[in-house]
Design a protein around this motif. Structure first.
Motif, PDB file in Angstrom:
ATOM      1  N   ASP A  35      50.366  34.051  93.007  1.00  0.00           N
ATOM      2  CA  ASP A  35      49.217  33.204  93.317  1.00  0.00           C
ATOM      3  C   ASP A  35      47.939  33.982  93.031  1.00  0.00           C
ATOM      4  O   ASP A  35      47.734  35.078  93.565  1.00  0.00           O
ATOM      5  CB  ASP A  35      49.240  32.789  94.790  1.00  0.00           C
ATOM      6  N   GLU A  36      47.097  33.442  92.180  1.00  0.00           N
ATOM      7  CA  GLU A  36      45.840  34.090  91.828  1.00  0.00           C
ATOM      8  C   GLU A  36      44.683  33.320  92.429  1.00  0.00           C
ATOM      9  O   GLU A  36      44.724  32.091  92.558  1.00  0.00           O
ATOM     10  CB  GLU A  36      45.670  34.138  90.291  1.00  0.00           C
ATOM     11  N   VAL A  37      43.641  34.058  92.812  1.00  0.00           N
ATOM     12  CA  VAL A  37      42.418  33.405  93.262  1.00  0.00           C
ATOM     13  C   VAL A  37      41.816  32.673  92.069  1.00  0.00           C
ATOM     14  O   VAL A  37      41.548  33.266  91.024  1.00  0.00           O
ATOM     15  CB  VAL A  37      41.407  34.449  93.802  1.00  0.00           C
ATOM     16  N   ARG A  38      41.637  31.338  92.202  1.00  0.00           N
ATOM     17  CA  ARG A  38      41.065  30.536  91.115  1.00  0.00           C
ATOM     18  C   ARG A  38      39.665  30.087  91.526  1.00  0.00           C
ATOM     19  O   ARG A  38      39.514  29.313  92.463  1.00  0.00           O
ATOM     20  CB  ARG A  38      41.955  29.326  90.817  1.00  0.00           C
ATOM     21  N   ARG A  68      37.233  37.522 101.615  1.00  0.00           N
ATOM     22  CA  ARG A  68      37.585  36.483 100.645  1.00  0.00           C
ATOM     23  C   ARG A  68      37.077  35.120 101.113  1.00  0.00           C
ATOM     24  O   ARG A  68      36.579  34.321 100.323  1.00  0.00           O
ATOM     25  CB  ARG A  68      39.098  36.451 100.448  1.00  0.00           C
ATOM     26  N   LEU A  69      37.188  34.850 102.422  1.00  0.00           N
ATOM     27  CA  LEU A  69      36.667  33.596 102.980  1.00  0.00           C
ATOM     28  C   LEU A  69      35.143  33.547 102.830  1.00  0.00           C
ATOM     29  O   LEU A  69      34.582  32.494 102.490  1.00  0.00           O
ATOM     30  CB  LEU A  69      37.059  33.485 104.457  1.00  0.00           C
ATOM     31  N   TYR A  70      34.500  34.665 103.071  1.00  0.00           N
ATOM     32  CA  TYR A  70      33.040  34.739 102.930  1.00  0.00           C
ATOM     33  C   TYR A  70      32.632  34.450 101.485  1.00  0.00           C
ATOM     34  O   TYR A  70      31.694  33.688 101.222  1.00  0.00           O
ATOM     35  CB  TYR A  70      32.570  36.125 103.361  1.00  0.00           C
ATOM     36  N   ASN A 102      33.957  45.735  98.969  1.00  0.00           N
ATOM     37  CA  ASN A 102      34.529  46.314 100.191  1.00  0.00           C
ATOM     38  C   ASN A 102      35.618  45.415 100.762  1.00  0.00           C
ATOM     39  O   ASN A 102      35.397  44.230 100.999  1.00  0.00           O
ATOM     40  CB  ASN A 102      33.447  46.526 101.250  1.00  0.00           C
ATOM     41  N   ASP A 103      36.805  45.996 100.963  1.00  0.00           N
ATOM     42  CA  ASP A 103      37.952  45.341 101.630  1.00  0.00           C
ATOM     43  C   ASP A 103      38.662  44.292 100.774  1.00  0.00           C
ATOM     44  O   ASP A 103      39.662  43.729 101.215  1.00  0.00           O
ATOM     45  CB  ASP A 103      37.532  44.684 102.958  1.00  0.00           C
ATOM     46  N   LEU A 104      38.153  43.973  99.576  1.00  0.00           N
ATOM     47  CA  LEU A 104      38.866  43.018  98.731  1.00  0.00           C
ATOM     48  C   LEU A 104      40.023  43.718  98.031  1.00  0.00           C
ATOM     49  O   LEU A 104      39.902  44.874  97.608  1.00  0.00           O
ATOM     50  CB  LEU A 104      37.928  42.411  97.683  1.00  0.00           C
ATOM     51  N   ASP A 105      41.157  43.010  97.892  1.00  0.00           N
ATOM     52  CA  ASP A 105      42.283  43.610  97.180  1.00  0.00           C
ATOM     53  C   ASP A 105      42.030  43.588  95.675  1.00  0.00           C
ATOM     54  O   ASP A 105      41.135  42.898  95.178  1.00  0.00           O
ATOM     55  CB  ASP A 105      43.602  42.910  97.539  1.00  0.00           C
ATOM     56  N   ILE A 106      42.823  44.353  94.944  1.00  0.00           N
ATOM     57  CA  ILE A 106      42.602  44.511  93.502  1.00  0.00           C
ATOM     58  C   ILE A 106      42.795  43.195  92.741  1.00  0.00           C
ATOM     59  O   ILE A 106      41.984  42.878  91.861  1.00  0.00           O
ATOM     60  CB  ILE A 106      43.493  45.639  92.947  1.00  0.00           C
ATOM     61  N   PRO A 107      43.832  42.372  93.034  1.00  0.00           N
ATOM     62  CA  PRO A 107      43.937  41.087  92.320  1.00  0.00           C
ATOM     63  C   PRO A 107      42.709  40.195  92.532  1.00  0.00           C
ATOM     64  O   PRO A 107      42.244  39.538  91.599  1.00  0.00           O
ATOM     65  CB  PRO A 107      45.199  40.454  92.924  1.00  0.00           C
ATOM     66  N   THR A 108      42.167  40.151  93.754  1.00  0.00           N
ATOM     67  CA  THR A 108      40.967  39.350  94.008  1.00  0.00           C
ATOM     68  C   THR A 108      39.772  39.924  93.257  1.00  0.00           C
ATOM     69  O   THR A 108      38.953  39.177  92.711  1.00  0.00           O
ATOM     70  CB  THR A 108      40.662  39.297  95.524  1.00  0.00           C
ATOM     71  N   LEU A 109      39.672  41.250  93.217  1.00  0.00           N
ATOM     72  CA  LEU A 109      38.593  41.886  92.457  1.00  0.00           C
ATOM     73  C   LEU A 109      38.677  41.527  90.975  1.00  0.00           C
ATOM     74  O   LEU A 109      37.667  41.209  90.345  1.00  0.00           O
ATOM     75  CB  LEU A 109      38.658  43.409  92.613  1.00  0.00           C
TER      76      LEU A 109
END
Length: 637
Positions: A297-300, A449-451, A470-477
């Motif tokens: 699942d990727e952030v879209r 991520r919610l922010y 800060n605090d974001l995981d690498i896939p989200t980055l």
């Protein structure tokens, strides 16, 4: 030598299984990072290993006699006690003596008190420890020993916590997001400190350059599996891509095999012989493997951006300072007579050390703070989206879906499409079940991520991001970076993430202190290379030669240092070794002489201070010479 063994570790929170069957070990000197998505339990795993939390199942075993250091992801110091009290909070004779001595020096104690603390330091042979304390604090930019810890910035508190962990020279160091809130200079200092060959390291971080420069192994937590990659982050990315291709190909093959076996299963009569039973069991195994889900699942991210006019943000003669010029110790200029016009399509990074005023500068641009002089004007078509360091300020008993619905029930997208609040959250990896959980249940990365979701759903055309990584995981980055690369907006970014800045910014505003801000056209890495070149040119020739010999020159790549270390001694190095052989006994003698003088006492307060400072310098120089002697002697052998 094995330092750490983790056997079949498992942890569950309510109905949610964070991890299970986690097993691995670390050898002495190994530097390992754990990579996984937010919410998968990375921080909890580190706490279980460090003994902060108890696992539901499994065991953690450290080799006997090892010192363990742990740094939490969230550092919050609220007490009014001083920096030196926080640094030396252990109740033991040497630590107590150093703490008393530092207080006496800082508070200019009377001669009698000063003599007593010096005598105690000498009696316990605590001068080496005192020198180590000051060396670490100075290295991390902390010099005011009497400053209350609750007045330190977030970055300063993180640096103090790191120095506090390192003071006892741990054999195994466990770090959770150590680079958060640190500026680039401090990150580079930390990289140098952690690259000590004897130090064993287990960490979680999103800083990809840091992973490249420090770690020699990556462990990935994904699909309930624990996969090890023997190399740095670049190696991990390459090998993971290959592993994903093999996994996908294997899945395709198994699905084809399952379909052919399924036909046989359907044709077989109910009464089966032994061979049929065996084949049926094999089919069940094939089916389990073929239907296993490896979907990532990727952030879209997809938002509508309003058209941006010619005028964006203009700053004219912008001036802001704190304190008073009449009291130089309180005066702190942020910007002085700064003029700049942000244009459509600009992608600008804002860089500089912590505490220099980058966040204050953003507050001036968006109107949250008034300047002392000058003006800031914002174009009529500008829709600002601001992502602050502080994150979402929400009640912990609010549900996730309510956070988004408070902003909008329906979100417009490009090409006339719309999206419900629930569907938008799904794109940011909050499934329908999770959307009705409370904000208090989210991890630090999930809150960020919610922010990010709440900022982007307002459809901004000018994005101002203050430490967004800060605090974001690498896939989200990776998803955020790709989204911002493709998005037609103006960007202003404050970040110490070198990878993030290099990918997104085409120019930089460099805060140099004393209100000076300069424009740099180019990448963050190019700026750092230029700064290092200038530092090399301005250093005295003798000092530079020593650094190059030691392999600590900033212009020397890590591989070049390793190569240099393996070479035989040059003629100049042989002479240096002979010189150190002669000078070290003299330094040792001077150290003993100073200790003896301070033990006798009878001198005035100022003389005592001079002896203390000289002793500290002597010990530091003696340590440096000892390290250099060991290095040269090993190569000479």
């Amino acid at each position: 030598m094995n330092c750490l063994s983790v056997e079949r570790l498992a942890k569950r929170y309510g109905p949610r299984q964070l991890f299970k069957e986690v097993s691995f070990g670390l050898e002495k000197g190994q530097k390992t990072a754990i990579v996984a998505r937010n919410g998968t339990g990375k921080s909890t795993l580190l706490k279980c290993i460090a003994g902060i939390e108890s696992p539901d199942e499994g065991t953690v075993t450290f080799n006997k006699g090892l010192r363990i250091g742990y740094l939490d992801q969230n550092v919050e110091m609220t007490g009014a006690h001083t920096l030196v009290d926080e640094m030396l909070d252990q109740d033991e004779p040497v630590t107590n003596a150093v703490r008393a001595y530092e207080h006496a020096v800082a508070r200019q104690a009377d001669e009698r008190t000063m003599q007593q603390v010096v005598d105690r330091m000498t009696e316990l042979n605590a001068w080496d420890h005192e020198a180590r304390v000051k060396q670490l604090l100075h290295r991390f930019g902390l010099r005011d020993m009497e400053q209350p810890v609750n007045t330190l910035s977030g970055g300063q508190q993180k640096r103090l916590a790191m120095a506090k962990v390192l003071i006892n020279k741990p054999d195994v160091l466990i770090l959770d997001e150590p680079t958060n809130h640190l500026d680039l200079n401090m990150i580079e200092q930390l990289e140098e400190e952690l690259n000590t060959p004897s130090m064993t390291l287990l960490l979680v971080t999103h800083d990809r350059y840091f992973l490249d420069n420090v770690c020699d192994e990556i462990i990935e937590m994904e699909f309930g599996e624990f996969t090890r990659f023997k190399g740095n982050y670049s190696y991990y990315v390459e090998k993971k891509a290959m592993l994903d291709e093999v996994r996908d190909a294997t899945q395709q093959h198994l699905r084809g095999l399952m379909r052919s076996e399924l036909e046989w299963v359907r044709k077989m009569p109910r009464a089966r012989g032994t061979k049929s039973k065996s084949r049926l069991d094999k089919f069940d195994d094939i089916k389990a493997q073929a239907t296993r889900k490896f979907d990532r699942d990727e952030v879209r991210i997809d938002v509508k951006t309003e058209r941006l006019g010619g005028k964006v943000i203009e700053a004219r003669n912008l001036t802001k300072s704190f304190g008073s010029r009449e009291k130089p110790e309180t005066y702190r200029p942020i910007v002085a007579h700064f003029s700049y016009s942000l244009k459509r399509g600009d992608r600008i990074g804002i860089v500089g050390p912590n505490g220099i005023g980058k966040s204050t500068f953003i507050d001036l641009l968006v109107g949250r703070m008034k300047p002392d002089q000058g003006t800031v004007s914002i174009g009529d078509t500008v829709i600002l989206g601001t992502f602050d360091q502080q994150g979402l300020q929400l009640s912990e008993d609010k549900r996730i879906i309510e956070v988004v619905r408070d902003i909008a029930e329906v979100i417009p997208l490009n090409k006339g499409k719309t999206l419900t609040a629930s569907a938008l959250l799904e794109r940011f990896l909050f499934d329908k079940e999770k959307q009705f959980q409370y904000v208090s249940t989210l991890s630090g990365g999930e809150k960020r991520r919610l922010y990010l979701c709440t900022v982007l759903m307002r459809n901004p055309n000018v994005l101002i991001l203050d430490e967004p990584t800060n605090d974001l995981d690498i896939p989200t980055l990776n998803a955020l970076e790709q989204f911002l690369v493709d998005l037609d907006v103006c960007l202003l970014i404050v970040s110490h993430d070198r990878f993030f800045m290099d990918k997104l910014c085409t120019k930089l505003l460099v805060f140099e202190g004393e209100g000076k801000v300069k424009e740099w056209v180019g990448s963050y890495t190019e700026l750092r290379d230029k700064q290092k070149e200038e530092a090399l040119r301005t250093k005295p020739r003798k000092e530079l030669a020593t650094e190059v010999d030691r392999g600590t020159s900033p212009g020397l790549a890590a591989t070049d240092r390793n190569t240099a270390a393996r070479k035989k001694l040059t003629y100049a190095e042989r002479l240096e070794l002979q010189r150190i052989d002669k000078e070290m006994p003299k330094m040792e003698a001077r150290k003993e002489e100073l200790l003896a003088v301070m033990a006798v006492g009878g001198t005035d307060h100022h003389k005592m201070m001079e002896h203390s400072i000289e002793l500290e310098r002597t010990i530091t120089e003696l340590d440096r010479m000892t390290d250099r002697w060991l290095e040269l002697s090993e190569r000479a052998d």
